[in-house]
Design a protein around this motif. Structure first.
Motif, PDB file in Angstrom:
ATOM      1  N   LEU A 211      88.335 164.289  50.844  1.00 65.94           N
ATOM      2  CA  LEU A 211      89.194 163.107  50.923  1.00 65.94           C
ATOM      3  C   LEU A 211      90.165 163.135  49.733  1.00 65.94           C
ATOM      4  CD1 LEU A 211      86.763 160.158  51.793  1.00 65.94           C
ATOM      5  CD2 LEU A 211      88.377 161.304  53.312  1.00 65.94           C
ATOM      6  N   PRO A 212      91.394 162.635  49.890  1.00 68.80           N
ATOM      7  CA  PRO A 212      91.947 162.084  51.117  1.00 68.80           C
ATOM      8  C   PRO A 212      92.783 163.072  51.924  1.00 68.80           C
ATOM      9  CG  PRO A 212      93.322 161.498  49.260  1.00 68.80           C
ATOM     10  CD  PRO A 212      92.256 162.422  48.737  1.00 68.80           C
ATOM     11  N   THR A 213      92.745 164.378  51.558  1.00 68.63           N
ATOM     12  CA  THR A 213      93.684 165.308  52.203  1.00 68.63           C
ATOM     13  C   THR A 213      93.271 165.693  53.622  1.00 68.63           C
ATOM     14  OG1 THR A 213      92.523 166.971  50.918  1.00 68.63           O
ATOM     15  CG2 THR A 213      94.727 166.377  50.172  1.00 68.63           C
ATOM     16  N   ASN A 214      91.990 165.841  53.868  1.00 68.32           N
ATOM     17  CA  ASN A 214      91.547 166.323  55.176  1.00 68.32           C
ATOM     18  C   ASN A 214      91.665 165.232  56.246  1.00 68.32           C
ATOM     19  OD1 ASN A 214      89.626 166.896  57.389  1.00 68.32           O
ATOM     20  ND2 ASN A 214      89.228 168.737  56.187  1.00 68.32           N
ATOM     21  N   THR A 215      92.514 165.498  57.238  1.00 64.35           N
ATOM     22  CA  THR A 215      92.799 164.510  58.282  1.00 64.35           C
ATOM     23  C   THR A 215      91.556 164.125  59.067  1.00 64.35           C
ATOM     24  OG1 THR A 215      94.745 165.894  58.572  1.00 64.35           O
ATOM     25  CG2 THR A 215      94.571 163.978  60.006  1.00 64.35           C
ATOM     26  N   GLY A 216      90.755 165.136  59.423  1.00 62.18           N
ATOM     27  CA  GLY A 216      89.547 164.866  60.191  1.00 62.18           C
ATOM     28  C   GLY A 216      88.576 163.995  59.415  1.00 62.18           C
ATOM     29  N   ASP A 217      88.395 164.319  58.144  1.00 64.43           N
ATOM     30  CA  ASP A 217      87.482 163.534  57.302  1.00 64.43           C
ATOM     31  C   ASP A 217      87.974 162.102  57.150  1.00 64.43           C
ATOM     32  OD1 ASP A 217      85.815 165.681  56.995  1.00 64.43           O
ATOM     33  OD2 ASP A 217      86.648 166.309  55.072  1.00 64.43           O
ATOM     34  N   ARG A 218      89.277 161.947  57.025  1.00 66.26           N
ATOM     35  CA  ARG A 218      89.827 160.582  56.911  1.00 66.26           C
ATOM     36  C   ARG A 218      89.489 159.767  58.147  1.00 66.26           C
ATOM     37  NH1 ARG A 218      95.003 162.378  55.055  1.00 66.26           N
ATOM     38  NH2 ARG A 218      95.871 161.745  57.064  1.00 66.26           N
ATOM     39  N   ALA A 219      89.690 160.372  59.314  1.00 67.44           N
ATOM     40  CA  ALA A 219      89.406 159.667  60.567  1.00 67.44           C
ATOM     41  C   ALA A 219      87.926 159.314  60.657  1.00 67.44           C
ATOM     42  CB  ALA A 219      89.826 160.533  61.754  1.00 67.44           C
ATOM     43  N   SER A 222      86.941 156.553  57.919  1.00 68.54           N
ATOM     44  CA  SER A 222      87.431 155.217  58.225  1.00 68.54           C
ATOM     45  C   SER A 222      86.720 154.647  59.456  1.00 68.54           C
ATOM     46  CB  SER A 222      88.958 155.244  58.318  1.00 68.54           C
ATOM     47  OG  SER A 222      89.397 154.906  59.575  1.00 68.54           O
ATOM     48  N   TYR A 248      91.039 156.172  48.113  1.00 65.74           N
ATOM     49  CA  TYR A 248      91.060 156.139  49.574  1.00 65.74           C
ATOM     50  C   TYR A 248      89.920 155.284  50.118  1.00 65.74           C
ATOM     51  CZ  TYR A 248      90.913 157.392  54.444  1.00 65.74           C
ATOM     52  OH  TYR A 248      90.882 157.300  55.822  1.00 65.74           O
ATOM     53  N   GLU A 252      90.038 151.804  52.289  1.00 68.12           N
ATOM     54  CA  GLU A 252      89.385 151.681  53.599  1.00 68.12           C
ATOM     55  C   GLU A 252      88.277 150.627  53.602  1.00 68.12           C
ATOM     56  OE1 GLU A 252      90.289 153.210  56.540  1.00 68.12           O
ATOM     57  OE2 GLU A 252      92.009 153.784  55.315  1.00 68.12           O
TER      58      GLU A 252
END
Ligand code: C2E
Ligand code: MG
Ligand code: MG
Ligand code: MG
Length: 282
Positions: A211-219, A222, A248, A252
């Motif tokens: 986090l927070p760069t990885n898009t999948g992890d962010r999804a 959250s 991040y 959230e």
């Protein structure tokens, strides 16, 4: 050549298996000794920070084994062995007792509102005497049940038998919190979340490191935060290693976090000092 290869493969696997078995026996014997002498085992404590207030709200107890010859042995190298050979029951009881007595000492020194989280192995959780052991430990430590949180994994809930449900209900009725550790990595379905009295989801570190760069992890993160909140649960992120991840998680509305960025697990005698000094401006 094929025959040779087959034979070599056989020998290879055979010696590997022996090595694993020998290693396991060593660990089992040595752990038995460590438990009896109590000199090699220690609990470390990692602070958990409330992301809304910036206050330390609790500590996760993590076992440490300092072997006289082999040095530090990580818990993941011996917890499973302890489960397989039954030593997890005395070991788990020792951890529970030690953690509750320690928390009581800190509370008596003025940190009255912090709690302790204790990891409970599946075999221990499923043991018939588990609930009464927990209750006896709380009594002995003169600790109020609301300051204890038990961390179990999704695997402990895999078989939703009557006894699993009874154990969870009894623990919850006592006022003890239940957290699902490593949430999102187990094999269990989500349906237990609506049937069982669970107070906390701990987002597994593998979703947090990037986090927070990885898009999948962010999804994923959250969504877990929303899932927990919609079910009326708290959510804790573990494995927070940098400030951007912390920011991040805060954005959230994740409730709590723990990780090397705030603090590594500490030996008990470093915790008071840490609590006195540390407030993080967030
Ligand atoms: P866990 O309960 O998910 O604990 C979190 C692990 O991540 C701990 O490793 C902790 O030291 C580590 N950690 C915390 N923050 C960070 C971070 O920012 N970055 C990284 N890379 N790691 C972080 P540890 O102490 O080696 O424990 C590993 C696992 O062993 C635990 O995972 C838990 O499943 C088990 N364990 C530890 N202590 C006990 C115990 O007393 N009883 C039982 N049954 N299991 C335990
Ligand atoms: Mg844990
Ligand atoms: Mg975990
Ligand atoms: Mg883990």
């Amino acid at each position: 050549a094929a025959k040779d290869k087959g034979r070599n493969t056989y020998l290879f696997y055979n010696s590997e298996m022996n090595e694993t078995l020998v290693n396991k026996l060593n660990i089992e014997n040595d752990l038995r000794k460590a438990l009896a002498s109590q000199e090699q085992l220690q609990l470390f404590y990692q602070p958990q920070l409330d992301l809304h207030t910036g206050k330390i709200v609790g500590y996760e107890a993590l076992i440490r084994w300092f072997h006289p010859e082999r040095g530090y042995i990580p818990p993941l190298d011996f917890i499973q062995v302890a489960e397989d050979c039954g030593l997890i029951i005395p070991l788990g009881e020792w951890v529970l007792r030690e953690a509750c007595l320690q928390l009581k000492k800190w509370q008596d020194l003025g940190f009255s509102d912090i709690r302790v989280s204790v990891n409970i192995a599946t075999k221990h959780f499923q043991h018939p005497s588990f609930v009464s052991d927990v209750l006896n430990t709380l009594k002995e430590a003169e600790l109020s049940a609301k300051y204890l949180e038990l961390e179990i994994t999704e695997n402990s809930l895999l078989d939703s038998t009557q006894s699993t449900i009874e154990t969870l209900t009894k623990i919850n009725d006592l006022g003890i919190r239940i957290a699902i550790d490593d949430f999102g990595t187990g094999y269990s379905s989500l349906s237990y979340l609506k049937n069982f009295p669970i107070s906390t989801l701990k987002i597994d570190q593998t979703f947090v490191y990037e986090l927070p760069t990885n898009t999948g992890d962010r999804a994923i993160v959250s969504s877990i935060v929303n899932l927990a909140h919609n079910l009326g649960m708290r959510v804790v992120a573990e494995g927070v290693e940098n400030n951007d991840a912390l920011k991040y998680l805060q954005q959230e509305k994740c409730d709590e976090m723990q990780g090397y960025f705030f603090s590594r697990p500490l030996p008990a005698d470093k915790v008071l000092e840490f609590m006195e000094k540390h407030t993080l401006n967030i």
